[in-house]
Design a protein around this motif. Structure first.
Motif, short mmCIF file in Angstrom:
data_model
loop_
_atom_site.label_atom_id
_atom_site.label_comp_id
_atom_site.label_asym_id
_atom_site.label_seq_id
_atom_site.Cartn_x
_atom_site.Cartn_y
_atom_site.Cartn_z
N SER A 59 1.11 -0.73 -0.24
CA SER A 59 0.04 -0.15 0.38
C SER A 59 1.05 1.06 0.16
N ARG A 61 2.39 4.53 -1.86
CA ARG A 61 1.23 4.94 -3.23
C ARG A 61 1.74 6.23 -3.62
N ASN A 62 3.55 6.16 -3.19
CA ASN A 62 4.40 7.66 -3.99
C ASN A 62 6.06 6.17 -4.25
N HIS A 106 -1.56 6.09 2.57
CA HIS A 106 -2.09 7.68 1.72
C HIS A 106 -0.78 8.76 2.27
N THR A 149 -10.73 0.49 3.73
CA THR A 149 -10.91 1.83 2.87
C THR A 149 -11.81 2.37 2.76
N CYS A 171 -11.23 10.29 -2.86
CA CYS A 171 -10.89 8.87 -3.30
C CYS A 171 -10.81 7.77 -2.67
N THR A 173 -9.54 4.49 -1.92
CA THR A 173 -8.36 3.91 -1.12
C THR A 173 -6.97 4.82 -0.36
N THR A 352 -2.52 -0.70 -5.64
CA THR A 352 -1.49 0.55 -5.06
C THR A 352 -0.39 0.28 -6.68
#
Length: 520
Positions: A59, A61-62, A106, A149, A171, A173, A352
């Motif tokens: 998970s 995200r970046n 997130h 989520t 969002c 997620t 993801t």
């Protein structure tokens, strides 16, 4: 997840509650051994586990925070009940290993699963397996686990009763645990307030390993977890929320205007119109590529919406052909994905992607920005490195609640918030990060001041980081960023609460609330 069910475990571990601040490699090994005695092996992933990297990335995200130089946890615990979370906390305290908590991944600075330095050994408690949503239709309430989520929450509530919904983010997620911990902005906040304005109860594991509900945790801690940011006060496992009523059909529209079509005029007027519209109507704006995209949710029909738009905001030129009617659940898909053809089950997708690097910042606006200034802002969205901004209106219920009722203070007097987003592919993000920094600096005269406020769920380490003095986070370093997120009064109350329930600063990260302990 009853509070009483954990007392036996707490008695077993009570001798572990002395905190050793700096773990050696031997202490780290002892921590893993302690965990292994309390947590099933299939729920514990050490750095030597074949699945460690997969679980860590599950998970994230970046990709900025998934590089060879990223400081990674000693292990990841994937609990399936409260006792596993308690074991992680108690073993960590005994052996000097902190825990960080991840629900949806997130966190915009990745602080739920990585650290900026290796000064403190840490483990990650990943709540993805604690994701149940239990709806009580008769009472119009639900218990939702922090690992669920927002999309899973929406889907479960609407499937239980299409007349029920919950005000939370766009969002799907986003993890409930982090989203609620920071406040929870969304398309229904003008009608029903933030997510945390609708929280009735919660269960949390505190720094002593105790499992507490609202009654047991007390007024101050219950206040703090509803908007005071994640990772400071304990691990919230589940939330009891008040559900809200929605009509059988809601109305939505998306109108895009270029600069040549009057985007500047429309955004200029939107600033004062949107916060004053009927509570049932929310219109947010996305500015990108020198265009303004107006997205709307109205808790009613198109026949009810169109007269409001024609009389209050004729500049948008909304017609009957622009207006779509659908269920509230369908509207959550439409607003996020921009499509009327996607199945509702897309809300359940937790997949993801590590293809896009991002950097985010935030602001609050209290006085409308002039047309002349917007004419200077729009050209900044022209170029290969330019990103976007999202403008979300205040007003209505979110603004009627007092600033101190929850830690989230950005209410009365705020017109709207701004989220800045830059994004890029590949490892060189200098142009994109330069773009967002330049725009953020340019916007300084137009946004809130003293302090320049920010939203904790749009976490930004650029506005300040903690300094540890004498083994605990200093209050003076925390207030640099903390007063921007929470305001001076709320931040001080958060720090005093932290001093009461976690005076040794066990739950600590680069932007965790510091403990403020009265001098004796």
């Amino acid at each position: 997840m009853a509070v009483s069910s954990a007392r036996a475990l707490l008695l077993v571990f009570c001798f572990l509650c002395c905190y050793a601040p700096t773990p050696s490699s031997a202490a780290s090994g002892d921590f893993l051994q302690c965990l292994s005695a309390a947590v099933p092996s299939q729920l514990l992933f050490t750095q030597s586990s074949p699945s460690f990297t997969t679980v860590l990335a599950s998970s994230i995200r970046n990709p900025r925070f998934f590089t060879p130089s990223t400081v990674r946890p000693l292990c990841i615990v994937t609990p399936t009940n409260a006792s596993h979370v308690q074991a992680a906390v108690l073993c960590g305290r005994r052996h000097g290993v902190r825990v960080r908590v991840r629900s949806g991944g997130h966190d915009y600075e990745g602080l739920s699963y990585r650290a900026k330095s290796g000064a403190d050994a840490f483990a990650v408690v990943d709540l993805a397996s604690l994701r149940a949503v239990r709806v009580n239709r008769a009472a119009a309430t639900a218990w939702v686990d922090s690992g669920a989520t927002v999309g899973e929450l929406y889907h479960a509530v609407a499937k239980a009763d299409p007349a029920l919904a919950f005000p939370a983010g766009v969002c799907p997620t986003i993890g409930v645990g982090g989203h609620f911990s920071g406040g929870g902005l969304g398309m229904m906040m003008r009608k029903h307030g933030l997510s945390v304005d609708n929280v009735l109860d919660a269960t949390v594991v505190d720094a002593g390993g105790r499992l507490l509900d609202k009654r047991a945790m007390g007024r101050d801690l219950f206040w703090a977890i509803r908007g005071g940011g994640g990772g400071s006060f304990g691990i919230v496992l589940s939330w009891k929320v008040k559900l809200v009523r929605v009509p059988p059909k809601v109305a939505v529209f998306t109108i895009t205007k270029s600069v040549g079509q009057g985007a500047v005029d429309a955004v200029t007027k939107w600033q004062t119109i949107a916060p004053a519209l009927p509570d049932e109507l929310a219109i947010r704006v996305i500015v990108q590529n020198q265009q303004a995209r107006f997205q709307s949710l109205f808790l009613g029909t198109c026949d009810q919406l169109l007269p409001v738009m024609s009389s209050r905001f004729p500049e948008l030129g909304v017609t009957r052909a622009d207006c779509l009617e659908m269920s509230w659940l369908q509207s959550t898909v439409y607003i996020n994905f921009g499509s009327t053809n996607m199945p509702l089950e897309v809300l359940l997708n937790r997949t993801t992607s590590l293809s896009t690097f991002t950097k985010n910042k935030s602001d609050y606006v209290k006085q409308a920005i002039t047309k002349a200034s917007w004419e200077k802002i729009f050209p900044r969205f022209n170029g290969p490195s330019s990103g976007l901004i999202i403008l979300e209106p205040n007003g209505g219920q979110v603004s009627r609640i007092a600033d101190g009722d929850t830690p989230y203070p950005h209410r009365s007097g705020v017109l709207y918030n701004i989220q800045y987003i830059s994004f890029w592919s590949g490892n060189d993000g200098s142009a994109a990060t330069g773009w967002i920094s330049d725009l953020y600096n340019f916007m300084e005269p137009f946004v809130s001041k003293n302090p320049r406020a920010a939203y904790v769920n749009y976490r930004d380490l650029d506005i300040g980081e903690n300094a540890v003095v004498g083994g605990v986070t200093s209050f003076d370093s925390g207030r640099v960023w903390g007063e921007k997120y929470f305001g001076a009064a709320n931040f001080k109350r958060l720090a005093i609460t932290k001093g009461k329930i976690d005076p040794s600063d066990y739950f600590r990260n680069e932007q965790s609330v510091p403990p403020l302990v009265p001098r004796k």
